[in-house]
Design a protein around this motif. Structure first.
Motif, PDB file in Angstrom:
ATOM      1  N   TRP A   1      -8.627  16.782   9.572  1.00 49.55           N
ATOM      2  CA  TRP A   1      -9.489  15.890   8.540  1.00 49.55           C
ATOM      3  C   TRP A   1      -9.295  16.347   7.221  1.00 49.55           C
ATOM      4  CZ3 TRP A   1     -15.628  16.124   9.335  1.00 49.55           C
ATOM      5  CH2 TRP A   1     -16.227  15.272   8.581  1.00 49.55           C
ATOM      6  N   VAL A   2      -9.662  17.753   6.971  1.00 49.67           N
ATOM      7  CA  VAL A   2      -9.529  18.335   5.555  1.00 49.67           C
ATOM      8  C   VAL A   2      -8.313  18.264   4.916  1.00 49.67           C
ATOM      9  CG1 VAL A   2      -9.823  20.651   4.209  1.00 49.67           C
ATOM     10  CG2 VAL A   2     -11.410  20.237   6.296  1.00 49.67           C
ATOM     11  N   SER A   3      -7.246  18.059   5.617  1.00 49.70           N
ATOM     12  CA  SER A   3      -5.911  18.129   4.942  1.00 49.70           C
ATOM     13  C   SER A   3      -5.697  16.689   4.552  1.00 49.70           C
ATOM     14  CB  SER A   3      -4.699  18.608   5.944  1.00 49.70           C
ATOM     15  OG  SER A   3      -4.761  17.802   6.998  1.00 49.70           O
ATOM     16  N   GLU A   4      -6.100  16.037   5.446  1.00 47.49           N
ATOM     17  CA  GLU A   4      -5.761  14.440   4.968  1.00 47.49           C
ATOM     18  C   GLU A   4      -6.418  14.086   3.983  1.00 47.49           C
ATOM     19  OE1 GLU A   4      -3.392  12.599   5.838  1.00 47.49           O
ATOM     20  OE2 GLU A   4      -2.936  13.639   7.642  1.00 47.49           O
ATOM     21  N   ILE A   5      -7.785  14.367   3.732  1.00 48.61           N
ATOM     22  CA  ILE A   5      -8.607  14.092   2.687  1.00 48.61           C
ATOM     23  C   ILE A   5      -8.021  14.654   1.395  1.00 48.61           C
ATOM     24  CG2 ILE A   5     -10.853  14.202   1.447  1.00 48.61           C
ATOM     25  CD1 ILE A   5     -10.991  12.341   3.852  1.00 48.61           C
TER      26      ILE A   5
ATOM     27  N   THR B   1      -7.293   7.743   7.373  1.00 50.14           N
ATOM     28  CA  THR B   1      -7.762   9.093   7.932  1.00 50.14           C
ATOM     29  C   THR B   1      -8.029   8.959   9.270  1.00 50.14           C
ATOM     30  OG1 THR B   1      -8.506   9.391   5.514  1.00 50.14           O
ATOM     31  CG2 THR B   1      -9.427  10.936   7.099  1.00 50.14           C
ATOM     32  N   ALA B   2      -8.873   7.893   9.703  1.00 55.43           N
ATOM     33  CA  ALA B   2      -9.498   7.970  11.183  1.00 55.43           C
ATOM     34  C   ALA B   2      -8.181   7.819  11.949  1.00 55.43           C
ATOM     35  CB  ALA B   2     -10.304   6.610  11.294  1.00 55.43           C
ATOM     36  N   GLY B   3      -6.988   7.072  11.469  1.00 61.70           N
ATOM     37  CA  GLY B   3      -5.915   6.916  12.524  1.00 61.70           C
ATOM     38  C   GLY B   3      -4.936   8.099  12.539  1.00 61.70           C
ATOM     39  N   ALA B   4      -5.011   8.945  11.375  1.00 59.67           N
ATOM     40  CA  ALA B   4      -4.257  10.096  11.411  1.00 59.67           C
ATOM     41  C   ALA B   4      -5.067  11.444  12.133  1.00 59.67           C
ATOM     42  CB  ALA B   4      -4.380  10.779   9.921  1.00 59.67           C
ATOM     43  N   ILE B   5      -6.477  11.292  12.075  1.00 60.79           N
ATOM     44  CA  ILE B   5      -7.367  12.492  13.000  1.00 60.79           C
ATOM     45  C   ILE B   5      -7.002  12.002  14.625  1.00 60.79           C
ATOM     46  CG2 ILE B   5      -9.401  13.166  13.748  1.00 60.79           C
ATOM     47  CD1 ILE B   5     -10.450  12.740  10.643  1.00 60.79           C
ATOM     48  N   MET B   6      -7.137  10.744  14.865  1.00 58.26           N
ATOM     49  CA  MET B   6      -7.279  10.303  16.053  1.00 58.26           C
ATOM     50  C   MET B   6      -5.697  10.578  16.722  1.00 58.26           C
ATOM     51  SD  MET B   6     -10.167   9.545  16.975  1.00 58.26           S
ATOM     52  CE  MET B   6      -9.894   9.327  18.521  1.00 58.26           C
ATOM     53  N   SER B   7      -4.794  10.149  16.150  1.00 58.86           N
ATOM     54  CA  SER B   7      -3.364  10.281  16.419  1.00 58.86           C
ATOM     55  C   SER B   7      -3.003  11.883  16.430  1.00 58.86           C
ATOM     56  CB  SER B   7      -2.441   9.656  15.811  1.00 58.86           C
ATOM     57  OG  SER B   7      -2.372  10.041  14.341  1.00 58.86           O
TER      58      SER B   7
ATOM     59  N   ALA C   1      -1.816   5.214  11.633  1.00 60.25           N
ATOM     60  CA  ALA C   1      -2.308   5.932  10.409  1.00 60.25           C
ATOM     61  C   ALA C   1      -1.512   5.384   9.075  1.00 60.25           C
ATOM     62  CB  ALA C   1      -2.203   7.246  10.274  1.00 60.25           C
ATOM     63  N   VAL C   2      -1.863   4.091   8.448  1.00 64.76           N
ATOM     64  CA  VAL C   2      -1.038   3.558   7.440  1.00 64.76           C
ATOM     65  C   VAL C   2      -1.535   3.994   5.926  1.00 64.76           C
ATOM     66  CG1 VAL C   2      -0.070   1.328   6.467  1.00 64.76           C
ATOM     67  CG2 VAL C   2      -0.200   1.778   8.941  1.00 64.76           C
ATOM     68  N   ASP C   3      -0.558   4.740   5.167  1.00 61.28           N
ATOM     69  CA  ASP C   3      -0.807   4.818   3.814  1.00 61.28           C
ATOM     70  C   ASP C   3       0.295   4.373   2.985  1.00 61.28           C
ATOM     71  OD1 ASP C   3       1.270   6.660   4.257  1.00 61.28           O
ATOM     72  OD2 ASP C   3       0.251   8.332   3.489  1.00 61.28           O
ATOM     73  N   GLY C   4       0.429   4.413   1.726  1.00 64.37           N
ATOM     74  CA  GLY C   4       1.250   3.887   0.772  1.00 64.37           C
ATOM     75  C   GLY C   4       2.936   4.142   1.551  1.00 64.37           C
ATOM     76  N   ASN C   5       3.010   5.499   1.855  1.00 59.19           N
ATOM     77  CA  ASN C   5       4.133   5.941   2.250  1.00 59.19           C
ATOM     78  C   ASN C   5       4.568   5.231   3.455  1.00 59.19           C
ATOM     79  OD1 ASN C   5       4.811   8.293   0.571  1.00 59.19           O
ATOM     80  ND2 ASN C   5       3.803   9.613   1.873  1.00 59.19           N
ATOM     81  N   VAL C   6       3.794   4.953   4.294  1.00 62.68           N
ATOM     82  CA  VAL C   6       4.257   4.303   5.803  1.00 62.68           C
ATOM     83  C   VAL C   6       4.571   2.851   5.369  1.00 62.68           C
ATOM     84  CG1 VAL C   6       3.234   3.657   7.691  1.00 62.68           C
ATOM     85  CG2 VAL C   6       2.885   5.852   7.028  1.00 62.68           C
ATOM     86  N   MET C   7       3.611   2.331   4.505  1.00 62.60           N
ATOM     87  CA  MET C   7       3.953   0.872   4.037  1.00 62.60           C
ATOM     88  C   MET C   7       5.429   0.840   3.350  1.00 62.60           C
ATOM     89  SD  MET C   7       0.501  -0.874   3.280  1.00 62.60           S
ATOM     90  CE  MET C   7      -0.399   0.076   2.036  1.00 62.60           C
TER      91      MET C   7
END
Ligand code: SF4
Length: 389
Positions: free
Chosen positions: A37-41, A124-130, A139-145
């Motif tokens: 969580w901390v890292s993703e934020i 962030t929710a997707g990143a934590i859950m996965s 977990a879709v951000d700009g990189n993934v898009m």
């Protein structure tokens, strides 16, 4: 190649590429949801190299959800100083407090609960859950898009929320069974290291064989993204108000309001100049002009209620936020000694106990130690470091 085969190929090759070797990042040492969580934020809008030392220091200082929840906000902001986007730090702490009060300090293995934490968006929710719980959540951000737009040659504007929703569905459909965490990290890693925004490295890319954008020679054209509005320019004049007598080594600092941009951080008193072509910022305006200093003094008095007298120009600084570009001109100043009595009444109105030399309310006299104890936005940190160097 049919879409199903292209999808299966993508998932298989990407996962195997990631599992053959990936970056040794500190938040990948275990699956602790708090660390993730901390890292993703921290990683939002910030480069990995920049985040690593901040992450290490932050985890050493606030090793658990409870430690973060119970820390004074000023300490949390101080640990975030230099990373920018400070509402991230405040929201993270508010989220930690929610975990303490609602879930007994344990981040729940439950998407709705995680997504309901302050500051946790769908990515962030997707990143934590996965990553922490290996749940098949995208977990879709700009990189993934960017990666998916290129691989599948999607022409939708990724700045539109509808496109993000579509890509989230696509990303979810690509997650291999039982490998959500690794697959999502593989996608992020590919976007960060290989399928980069300006010059994607298609030759060593693990999915190049069936990448539709590469096959059509359109990899640098995609994704389609309408440009964000350019930042608004703001012209500000700040003062380093020097103390006198036993406060000769100190300057007057003030704390920003509880809400809004840079909430509760510390800064130099300053005023917004409405007109960039106005006299304080004109190119040809002499920075040491006594008449300008006087008009600035009047403006500062209106803003702060204090008799501040600029005595000389120190430096010009710039700072770009996501939506505002600050141009800042900085003067050194004194408090008017011959008008102390008037200063007292103004100071009383503004909450500053001038007569005892004890600044209160939003103002505080501080020496160099302020740099180690109070949280400052970068631009003021640079100015103060220069002043005290
Ligand atoms: S082949 Fe090139 S454009 Fe396609 S995903 Fe790989 S790096 Fe990106």
């Amino acid at each position: 190649m049919a879409i199903q085969e292209a999808s299966a190929y993508f998932s298989r090759e990407l996962l195997s590429w990631y599992q053959r070797g990936n970056r040794n990042l500190p938040w990948r040492r275990n699956k602790d949801p708090y660390r993730i969580w901390v890292s993703e934020i921290m990683l939002q809008q910030t480069r990995v190299d920049t985040v690593i030392p901040y992450f290490e220091r932050f985890m050493a200082k606030f090793p658990t959800v409870q430690a973060l929840a119970e820390a004074p906000e000023e300490e949390v902001l101080k640990s975030w100083e230099g990373l920018g986007y400070y509402s991230r730090a405040r929201n993270l702490q508010a989220g930690a407090r929610m975990v303490m009060s609602l879930y007994g300090g344990i981040i729940p293995d439950d998407k709705a609960a995680v997504a309901g934490l302050k500051g946790v968006g769908p990515y962030t929710a997707g990143a934590i859950m996965s990553i922490a719980f290996n749940r098949p959540e995208p977990a879709v951000d700009g990189n993934v898009m960017r990666v998916l737009s290129r691989y599948f040659c999607l022409e939708d504007d990724i700045a539109k929320p509808k496109t993000r929703v579509g890509i989230e569905k696509l990303a979810a459909s690509l997650i291999p069974e039982g490998a959500a965490g690794d697959f999502n990290q593989a996608l992020m890693e590919l976007g960060a290291l290989v399928c980069t925004p300006k010059s994607p490295s298609c030759l060593p890319c693990p999915v190049m064989e069936h990448c539709e954008a590469r096959l059509q020679g359109r990899e640098t054209e995609l994704p389609i993204k309408t440009k964000a509005k350019p930042p608004r320019h703001e012209y500000r004049v700040a003062v380093i108000v020097r103390g006198s007598g036993e406060r000769a080594d100190q300057v007057l600092l003030r704390q920003r309001p509880e809400n809004g941009l840079l909430a509760q951080m510390w800064e130099l008193p300053h005023v917004l100049s409405d007109d960039p072509s106005g006299e304080w910022f004109r190119e040809e305006a002499p920075k040491e002009d006594a008449r300008l200093a006087e008009s600035l003094g009047r403006e500062l008095e209106r803003e702060t209620g204090l008799l501040i007298r600029p005595t000389g120009w120190l430096v010009d600084e710039e700072h770009v936020f996501s939506h505002i570009h600050w141009h800042m001109r900085v003067y050194v100043a004194d408090l008017g000694p011959s008008e102390i009595s008037r200063g007292n009444s103004l100071a009383a109105e503004s909450g500053l106990a001038y007569e005892t030399g004890q600044a209160q309310g939003p103002y505080r006299w501080m020496g160099r130690e302020a740099l180690d104890t109070l949280p400052f936005p970068n631009v003021f940190l640079r100015i103060l470091e220069r002043y005290w160097s």
